[in-house]
Design an enzyme around this catalytic site. Structure first.
Site: not given
Ligand code: BG6
Length: 479
Positions: A206, A230
């Site tokens: 990210e 995740h």
């Molecule tokens: C969330 C986390 O569950 O998922 C965050 O708490 C993270 O820290 C986010 O930034 C990332 O989600 P995506 O959908 O943007 O990949």
């Protein structure tokens, strides 16, 4: 049907939940009698709440979908109630506000610390009817014990069939496609084990930092925030056996077997299998970002919380014996990328004297540019090198080939499934607890070993040790 949102004035509601509901309404996927009861502590009238929501919803909704007519239709479905979620007597007020009959979906978009008390107050008031469901956002607990405590409380008032634990990654269209890719394509399905696959890489990078959540994030770190949920879900979907059908039970049973088969990382092997990192100041593109300890809200300039983690994991079962799974995830990386790379074994003997043996790779891009890339080897067109070899990609771009103008957001899918009582994309109790069990052991091991975070500049790909983690095995990260 009535959707009751606790925390309706919060960030998640404005950014994700309401825009997703609006999209469903725009696609005529909400029944005429579907309504929303928005709950928050803020002293607001329903009109004031909707006035505040409108610009947020408009900002996060696809501009091509927005219309005043759509907004008015959606707004007419919404009611607002101000209440303090920590005061049990307030739930009697809620009970008298709820619609008399029909399904009630209670959505907890609040800090997890409130889950238990909201649940108990719901159960002790007249809010629950025979067709009530509860939807919870992650994190479910901060470790196995706290997760079990939340689950025990839920269990007192809701059955597992009424409980919908969200991991929004499961709602992503491309994550669901992983199941189709694996189980609807014979040539992939038959080449999916240790006899053909050398190793698997899962990267969730990210560009964002901790987005104003320092005090929360500092207690949590990247392992609990991203890996426990995740990345674990992605790992399970890659590694699980085919369920006999696409029921929630069928899928959950197979996923939980994978989590249980994960080799434990303990004090004897944590140093060789795990790398922890924390970003320092640096540039992403032209923009300069502060280090983690200098982020707004920072209360500790020598925090040891990790914003990056890389792990070499093993699944001890027949299918995956000897196949390492390299996982890495971090904040303030150079670009946002979520991808799974299946790296195949080299062929046993190279008969082409003009080129080296290039192993195939299957790259599943979950975001951005969702798609699949199959790295094949073909002939280099040349008179000089008669049989030169070159790696080329077969590229499937999901958006381009779908004929759609956008890929639906995860929350649209998850809302629709919760409305239709389909739990297949929600996380079961056993999975979440087993995942905590594995993560707790890993965290304990790094604490006992005194493993400190390694610094990496914002905009880099993590600490150099993360490269060594894979390079010492004669492999490298797919970039
Ligand atoms: C969330 C986390 O569950 O998922 C965050 O708490 C993270 O820290 C986010 O930034 C990332 O989600 P995506 O959908 O943007 O990949």
């Amino acid at each position: 049907m009535e959707l009751v949102i606790f925390g309706a004035a919060g960030d998640l509601s404005g950014r994700k939940l309401f825009p997703a509901l609006l999209h469903l309404d725009a696609c005529d996927l909400l029944d005429g009698d579907f309504s929303v009861l928005a709950l928050s502590r803020e002293q607001l009238t329903a009109e004031e709440f909707l006035q505040g929501l409108k610009p947020k919803a408009q900002r996060y909704l696809d501009s091509s979908r927005w219309s005043e007519e759509l907004w008015h239709r959606f707004a007419s479905r919404c009611r607002y109630l101000q209440m303090d979620f920590e005061q049990p007597p307030e739930f009697e007020k809620l009970a008298t506000t709820l619609k008399d009959s029909g399904t009630r979906i209670f959505y907890f978009a609040t800090p997890p610390s409130l889950f238990k008390s909201i649940c108990t107050s719901l159960g002790s008031s007249a809010c629950l009817n025979t067709d009530s469901r509860v939807v919870l956002e992650k994190p479910i607990g901060n470790d196995l014990a706290s997760c079990q405590a939340v689950n025990e409380t839920l269990d007192e008032y809701f059955t597992e069939r009424q409980t919908y634990r969200i991991d929004h990654y499961l709602g992503k269209e491309t994550v669901q496609n992983l199941l189709v890719l694996r189980f609807a394509n014979r040539f992939i399905n038959t080449q999916w084990d240790q006899s053909c696959i050398d190793h698997v890489q899962i990267t969730v990078a990210e560009t964002v930092g901790i987005e104003g959540r320092w005090s929360y994030y500092d207690q949590v770190g990247q392992l609990r925030d991203m890996v426990q949920n995740h990345l674990m879900q992605l790992l399970c979907l890659v590694a699980m056996e085919p369920p006999n059908s696409m029921t929630a039970e069928g899928i959950r049973d197979e996923k939980v077997k994978i989590v249980r088969a994960l080799r434990s990382i303990d004090t004897s092997n944590v140093a060789e299998n795990v790398v922890r990192g924390q970003y320092s100041a640096g540039f992403i593109g032209e923009r300069n970002f502060p280090g983690y300890s200098d982020e707004p809200g920072s209360a500790n300039d020598s925090s040891d919380t990790e914003t990056f983690v890389a792990i070499k994991a093993h699944i001890d079962n027949w299918r995956w014996a000897g196949v390492p799974f390299y996982l890495r995830t971090g904040k303030r990386m150079p670009e946002k990328v979520t991808e799974i790379v299946i790296c195949y074994k080299s062929l046993p003997h190279n008969i082409f004297s003009f080129g080296e043996n290039i192993p195939n790779r299957l790259v599943i891009r979950l975001q951005p540019n969702e798609g699949i890339e199959m790295q094949m080897v073909s002939k280099l067109h040349s008179l000089k090198d008669k049989m030169g070899l070159v790696a080329q990609n077969l590229n499937l771009d999901f958006l381009g080939s779908s004929g759609m103008d956008r890929i639906p957001d995860a929350y649209e899918r998850l809302f629709l499934d919760a409305i239709n009582a389909d739990q297949s994309l929600f996380v079961g109790r056993e999975e979440v607890e087993e995942s905590w069990r594995w993560c707790d052991a890993l965290i304990l091991a790094w604490e006992q070993q005194g493993m400190k975070v390694k610094s990496y500049p914002a905009g880099s790909k993590g600490p150099t040790r993360a490269d060594l983690l894979i390079e010492k095995d004669g492999r490298s990260w797919h970039e």
